[in-house]
Design an enzyme around this catalytic site. Structure first.
Site, short mmCIF file in Angstrom:
data_model
loop_
_atom_site.label_atom_id
_atom_site.label_comp_id
_atom_site.label_asym_id
_atom_site.label_seq_id
_atom_site.Cartn_x
_atom_site.Cartn_y
_atom_site.Cartn_z
N PRO A 52 -5.99 82.69 2.31
CA PRO A 52 -6.53 84.01 2.02
C PRO A 52 -6.18 85.05 3.06
CG PRO A 52 -8.28 82.41 2.54
CD PRO A 52 -6.98 81.73 2.74
N GLU A 53 -5.45 86.07 2.63
CA GLU A 53 -5.19 87.24 3.45
C GLU A 53 -5.87 88.42 2.74
OE1 GLU A 53 -1.04 87.46 4.65
OE2 GLU A 53 -0.83 85.30 4.42
N HIS A 109 -16.00 69.24 -0.42
CA HIS A 109 -15.90 70.18 0.71
C HIS A 109 -16.84 71.37 0.59
CE1 HIS A 109 -12.49 67.72 1.60
NE2 HIS A 109 -11.78 68.19 0.60
N ARG A 168 -10.46 72.84 5.05
CA ARG A 168 -10.00 72.71 6.45
C ARG A 168 -10.99 73.23 7.48
NH1 ARG A 168 -3.54 74.11 5.74
NH2 ARG A 168 -3.26 72.76 3.96
N LYS A 194 3.84 97.79 22.16
CA LYS A 194 3.72 96.34 22.35
C LYS A 194 5.04 95.72 22.83
CE LYS A 194 -0.54 95.75 21.00
NZ LYS A 194 -1.55 95.17 21.89
#
Length: 287
Positions: free
Chosen positions: A2-3, A87, A106, A152
């Site tokens: 999921p983004e 899960h 996870r 950066k």
DNA sequence: CCCCTCTCCTGATCGC
DNA sequence: TGCGATCAGGAGAGGG
């Protein structure tokens, strides 16, 4: 995984079913899902959902003065009134009988009750305060983002994945945006021109929007909507998962490298490494 | 402050 | 057949 498009799809699904609903009971399974919640989920019992908020990949249930922050991590899912699933890490019951399961194979995801902090006109949960605005946020300003990136002294892919610079981008959409902009993932951010960075972020925003329209990317079945259905953007991926396949723009064989410890797929012909400012990849400009 | 590496975790897949 | 090694990755903790 999921983004932003996947989390936003989940947010919309939750909002459709849960606005105005009051939590009547919570149950958690294991300690990891509440590792940032010193009192577990108990503090949100009795809260009425007035909105579902999101910034980048973080989302939260808004109870007015309090929030329940959720991060899906690698494999977190919210499922409404689902059959019994493996899960399950948390189970939330609402006043109208709606059952919400937080499922996470996870276990990188978590739930945490949180207080708000003011952020200009908005309020943002404390846990989310350090997260930058995402590209779909109306208050995200492109020139500011370009300047921040240009400062950066690290590889551009690291910057795209840095949620304190711009949020919502993970490994899939980072590779897609770099491919679309014709930029090598290991190019140093400070070596890229303002034009290149502007193109990059425009492409990133475009790919996020297209993925959202498709309901997100269900590349490996770790992401589904709140009703269990998949997103369809995996069919439109042009870089991620295409190692060894021909570039859809020039036909060269797509290569894999590692940047920031993450698998990065790129076209060796379209995405040229920038030695210094001003070198464009062959594909840049073809949108 | 800036940037980097390590760590958490499970299931799929691969080589022997 | 079975078993160990490897890989996938978000983000927080901690180090230089």
């Amino acid at each position: 995984m999921p983004e932003l498009p996947e989390v936003e799809s989940v947010r919309r699904g939750l909002a459709t079913h849960l606005l105005g609903r009051r939590i009547t009971a919570v149950q958690t399974y294991g300690e990891r899902v509440i590792r940032y919640a010193p009192h577990g989920l108990e503090p949100v019992v009795g809260g009425t959902v007035t909105a579902i908020g999101r910034r980048g990949k973080f989302l939260w249930f808004d109870f007015g003065r309090q929030a329940l922050v959720a991060h899906l991590g690698m494999s977190g899912q919210f499922r409404l009134n689902c059959e019994e699933l493996p899960h399950v890490r948390a189970h939330i019951t609402f006043d109208d009988g709606t059952l919400l399961d937080f499922v996470d194979q996870r276990t990188f995801g978590y739930l945490a009750p949180d207080d708000y902090r003011a952020d200009g006109e908005e309020k943002v949960p404390c846990r989310v305060c350090h997260i930058a605005r995402d590209l779909l946020d109306p208050q995200c300003e492109l020139p500011f983002l370009v300047q921040k990136t240009k400062a950066k002294r690290t590889q551009i892919k690291r910057v795209l994945l840095d949620q304190t610079v711009v949020s919502g981008i993970g490994n899939i959409y980072a590779d897609e945006a770099l491919f679309a902009a014709g930029i090598h993932p290991a190019s140093f951010a400070c070596d890229l021109t303002e034009l290149q960075l502007t193109v990059l972020y425009c492409e990133a925003k475009a790919v996020l929007c297209r993925a959202l329209e498709a309901g997100g990317t269900s590349f490996d079945a770790l992401y589904v909507h709140v009703n269990g259905e998949s997103g369809y953007f995996d069919r439109e991926l042009r870089a991620y998962g295409r190692t060894g396949l021909p570039c859809l723009r020039c036909g060269a064989i797509m290569q894999r490298t590692v940047v920031a410890g993450r698998s990065s797929v790129f076209c060796p012909q379209c995405q040229v490494f920038n030695e210094s400012e001003g070198t464009f990849g062959a594909g840049c400009g073809k949108i």
